[in-house]
Design an enzyme around this catalytic site. Sequence first.
Site, mmCIF file in Angstrom:
data_model
loop_
_atom_site.group_PDB
_atom_site.id
_atom_site.type_symbol
_atom_site.label_atom_id
_atom_site.label_comp_id
_atom_site.label_asym_id
_atom_site.label_seq_id
_atom_site.Cartn_x
_atom_site.Cartn_y
_atom_site.Cartn_z
ATOM 1 N N ASN A 105 46.283 44.595 45.939
ATOM 2 C CA ASN A 105 46.816 45.957 45.889
ATOM 3 C C ASN A 105 46.419 46.519 44.529
ATOM 4 O O ASN A 105 46.958 46.093 43.510
ATOM 5 C CB ASN A 105 48.332 45.957 46.051
ATOM 6 C CG ASN A 105 48.943 47.339 45.925
ATOM 7 O OD1 ASN A 105 48.286 48.303 45.559
ATOM 8 N ND2 ASN A 105 50.220 47.438 46.222
ATOM 9 N N ALA A 109 47.184 49.049 43.002
ATOM 10 C CA ALA A 109 48.265 49.707 42.274
ATOM 11 C C ALA A 109 49.198 48.711 41.590
ATOM 12 O O ALA A 109 50.075 49.105 40.827
ATOM 13 C CB ALA A 109 49.076 50.600 43.224
ATOM 14 N N CYS A 110 48.994 47.422 41.827
ATOM 15 C CA CYS A 110 49.870 46.368 41.295
ATOM 16 C C CYS A 110 49.239 45.734 40.062
ATOM 17 O O CYS A 110 48.119 45.209 40.124
ATOM 18 C CB CYS A 110 50.095 45.323 42.377
ATOM 19 S SG CYS A 110 50.955 43.837 41.811
ATOM 20 N N GLY A 111 49.955 45.748 38.944
ATOM 21 C CA GLY A 111 49.456 45.157 37.714
ATOM 22 C C GLY A 111 49.175 43.672 37.846
ATOM 23 O O GLY A 111 48.158 43.176 37.344
ATOM 24 N N ARG A 123 45.971 43.258 39.752
ATOM 25 C CA ARG A 123 44.815 43.595 38.902
ATOM 26 C C ARG A 123 44.539 42.486 37.897
ATOM 27 O O ARG A 123 43.378 42.144 37.629
ATOM 28 C CB ARG A 123 45.038 44.922 38.180
ATOM 29 C CG ARG A 123 44.992 46.138 39.087
ATOM 30 C CD ARG A 123 44.962 47.443 38.298
ATOM 31 N NE ARG A 123 46.065 47.602 37.372
ATOM 32 C CZ ARG A 123 47.231 48.175 37.654
ATOM 33 N NH1 ARG A 123 47.468 48.632 38.879
ATOM 34 N NH2 ARG A 123 48.161 48.298 36.730
#
Length: 131
Positions: free
Chosen positions: A8, A10-12, A15
């Site tokens: 995802n 948008a997920c730190g 990433r």
Amino acid sequence: MTTVIHHNPACGTSRNVLAAIRATGTEPVVIEYLSTGWTRPQLLALFAAADLTPKTALRTHKTDAAERGLPDADDDTILDAMIADPVLVNRPIVCTPKGVALCRPSETVLPLLENQPTAPLLKEDGSPLFG
């Protein structure tokens, strides 16, 4: 077998795990599951390989899982909800020749990697990613 990350963007944490994989010189197959969705057989296979259950893979943080009663629901109900709303699956899930795991926290990915990251990695806030 190649390395696969169910990611995802948008997920730190997701990433960070992707950055760690790439820091080993490996370019994984990136599956953005919020776009592609899940199938029941796919989730069941991933959960079995990672020694998870639908309940242990349920994302309750920043979702409406609690309001929907999912933490107390049976596995079939949770799976149905995950298929209908892919954000309910906790992430990232990484598959490598060494195994499959839900990689939260980020350092959970390290035992799955053939090679370790070659440079120190930093989180977006500048703190060390591992350690």
